[in-house]
Design a protein around this motif. Structure first.
Motif, PDB file in Angstrom:
ATOM      1  N   ALA A  43     -11.333   3.460   5.922  1.00 23.84           N
ATOM      2  CA  ALA A  43     -12.570   3.287   5.159  1.00 23.84           C
ATOM      3  C   ALA A  43     -13.346   2.070   5.652  1.00 23.84           C
ATOM      4  O   ALA A  43     -12.779   1.112   6.181  1.00 23.84           O
ATOM      5  N   GLU A  44     -14.635   2.151   5.462  1.00 21.27           N
ATOM      6  CA  GLU A  44     -15.491   1.048   5.892  1.00 21.27           C
ATOM      7  C   GLU A  44     -15.566  -0.055   4.842  1.00 21.27           C
ATOM      8  O   GLU A  44     -15.875  -1.192   5.167  1.00 21.27           O
ATOM      9  N   LYS A  45     -15.295   0.299   3.593  1.00 20.70           N
ATOM     10  CA  LYS A  45     -15.340  -0.706   2.533  1.00 20.70           C
ATOM     11  C   LYS A  45     -14.119  -1.608   2.616  1.00 20.70           C
ATOM     12  O   LYS A  45     -13.016  -1.146   2.908  1.00 20.70           O
ATOM     13  N   PRO A  46     -14.288  -2.895   2.333  1.00 20.86           N
ATOM     14  CA  PRO A  46     -13.122  -3.780   2.322  1.00 20.86           C
ATOM     15  C   PRO A  46     -12.225  -3.472   1.116  1.00 20.86           C
ATOM     16  O   PRO A  46     -12.684  -3.037   0.067  1.00 20.86           O
ATOM     17  N   VAL A  47     -10.934  -3.678   1.311  1.00 17.13           N
ATOM     18  CA  VAL A  47      -9.948  -3.436   0.264  1.00 17.13           C
ATOM     19  C   VAL A  47      -9.623  -4.770  -0.383  1.00 17.13           C
ATOM     20  O   VAL A  47      -9.407  -5.768   0.305  1.00 17.13           O
ATOM     21  N   SER A  48      -9.589  -4.780  -1.711  1.00 14.62           N
ATOM     22  CA  SER A  48      -9.345  -6.040  -2.419  1.00 14.62           C
ATOM     23  C   SER A  48      -7.901  -6.502  -2.249  1.00 14.62           C
ATOM     24  O   SER A  48      -6.991  -5.704  -2.014  1.00 14.62           O
ATOM     25  N   HIS A  49      -7.730  -7.799  -2.365  1.00 17.35           N
ATOM     26  CA  HIS A  49      -6.403  -8.411  -2.252  1.00 17.35           C
ATOM     27  C   HIS A  49      -5.466  -7.843  -3.320  1.00 17.35           C
ATOM     28  O   HIS A  49      -4.287  -7.604  -3.046  1.00 17.35           O
TER      29      HIS A  49
END
Length: 130
Positions: A43-49
C-alpha cells in the motif's frame, strides 16, 4: 487419585477432530494475517506504529497457539501409544498434559481475537480522522 483413573484408547482419540479443526482455524488466521501484512507493505499509505506493533504481537501469539495445538496433538498420540502398551497411569498423565496445552492454546486464541479487535478499532479511529 491416578490409581483410580482409567481412560481407554477412545478418550484421547475424541480430541483428534477437535484439535485438527483448531489447527486448521489457526492456520487460516495466520494466512489471513500474512496476506494483510503483505497488502500493507504494497500500500502507498503509511502504516501506523500501533498497527505494526499489533501485527507483531498477533504473529507471535498465533505461532504460540499453533505450537501448543501441535504439541497437544502429539501428546494425544503419545497418550494412545502408552495406553496401548498398558501404561495407563502414564497415559493419563500425558493426556492431562495434552488437555492443559489445548486449554493454553484456546486462551491464546481468545487473546489473539482481542488484539485483532483492537487492531480494527485502531483502523476505525484512523478512518474517523479522514
Amino acid at each position: 487419585m491416578l490409581e483410580s483413573t482409567h481412560i481407554s484408547l477412545t478418550t484421547p482419540a475424541l480430541l483428534f477432530p477437535a484439535i485438527s479443526l483448531l489447527l486448521l482455524a489457526y492456520t487460516n488466521r495466520f494466512f489471513s494475517l500474512a496476506a494483510l501484512i503483505r497488502s500493507l507493505s504494497d500500500a502507498e499509505k503509511p502504516v501506523s506504529h500501533l498497527q505494526l506493533k499489533n501485527l507483531r504481537r498477533r504473529i507471535v501469539i498465533i505461532r504460540r497457539m499453533q505450537e501448543a495445538g501441535v504439541t497437544s496433538f502429539a501428546l494425544c498420540v503419545l497418550c494412545m501409544i502408552l495406553i496401548y502398551l498398558g501404561f495407563n497411569q502414564s497415559g493419563s498423565v500425558v493426556f492431562g498434559a495434552s488437555l492443559l496445552l489445548l486449554l493454553y492454546s484456546l486462551v491464546l486464541s481468545v487473546v489473539e481475537i482481542r488484539i485483532s479487535v483492537d487492531a480494527l478499532n485502531i483502523h476505525l479511529k484512523g478512518l474517523d480522522g479522514l
